[in-house]
Design an enzyme around this catalytic site. Structure first.
Site, mmCIF file in Angstrom:
data_model
loop_
_atom_site.group_PDB
_atom_site.id
_atom_site.type_symbol
_atom_site.label_atom_id
_atom_site.label_comp_id
_atom_site.label_asym_id
_atom_site.label_seq_id
_atom_site.Cartn_x
_atom_site.Cartn_y
_atom_site.Cartn_z
ATOM 1 C CB CYS A 143 -28.649 121.012 9.294
ATOM 2 S SG CYS A 143 -27.672 121.570 8.102
ATOM 3 C CB ALA A 144 -32.090 120.748 5.507
#
Length: 246
Positions: A143-144
């Site tokens: 994800c981030a």
């Protein structure tokens, strides 16, 4: 006092991919085999050397769990031989679900996992199916920051591979020490400290909260209830463990 995470007996799982700061192989947890699945923060930050390290580790598929508005330019060209699949885990259009979380400290912690899993089984099912259907070779999912959306997918994979709740919680807790540099690169340096303070003020910890979720969660039963065929669940477990389905 909140339960503390035990020392990680699998410190070798941390991987050095230049440009990323929170990468580790799930191998060694439960029956999870080395190289099958790697959790990471955003791989668009990888340098050419970082991509070379990912490829050398056996990664042939990248599953990007981020939303469309989080996409940015890659720091270096992705090498041939690595396929990228973009499949946002969150349904950001479901504002009725998300709005109460925007000002709740529990967002960005395992305290939102059970509501999320209960509300979005179709999203988790689609992710499981994409992981099972990936081309031969290792899969890196990210994800981030490599903590919560990535943590949800790790929970699923580790449950299927027979990892104990304690192993799952300890793996999640490993991300916390890496959040300060990760969020600093994202221009949100204060966020890690604010969340750590919130955990302390509520007399809990990342490990303690993830342990509660891991003790509740059964990956195979959850996917079955979400409508994922048994053959797909078996294929995903086989991929994680390196054992034939069944």
């Amino acid at each position: 006092m909140a339960a503390a995470a035990p020392p990680d007996p699998h410190a070798r799982r941390h991987l050095t991919w230049d440009g990323c700061l929170n990468v580790r192989d799930l191998g060694g947890l439960g029956r999870h085999t080395d190289g099958a699945f790697v959790r990471a923060d955003s791989v668009e930050k990888l340098t050419a050397a970082g991509w070379a390290a990912a490829h050398a580790h056996g990664v042939r598929t990248v599953l990007d769990l981020r939303n469309d508005d989080e996409q940015g330019a890659d720091a270096a060209l992705r090498p041939e031989g690595i396929t990228t699949v973009r499949l946002p885990l969150e349904d950001v259009a479901d504002t009725a679900f998300w709005e109460p979380w925007f000002t709740d400290w529990r967002w960005g912690t395992p305290l939102h996992y059970r509501p999320f899993l209960g509300h979005f089984p179709e999203r988790v099912a689609a992710t499981a199916e994409a992981l099972a259907a990936a081309a031969p070779g290792g899969v890196a999912f990210h994800c981030a920051a490599g903590r919560d959306r990535t943590g949800l997918v790790s929970l699923l994979l580790l449950s299927l591979a027979g990892a104990t709740p304690e192993e799952i919680a300890a793996d999640y807790a490993l991300s916390e020490e890496r959040m300060t540099p990760v969020f600093t690169t994202m221009g949100r340096a204060e966020e890690a400290a604010q969340l750590a303070a919130a955990y302390r003020s509520h007399a809990t910890s990342p490990y303690a909260e993830m342990l509660k979720v891991a003790r509740w969660f059964d990956g195979a039963a959850y996917l079955a209830a979400a409508g994922v065929p048994g053959t797909t669940v078996a294929a995903l477990r086989a991929r994680a463990t390196g054992q034939p389905p069944g």
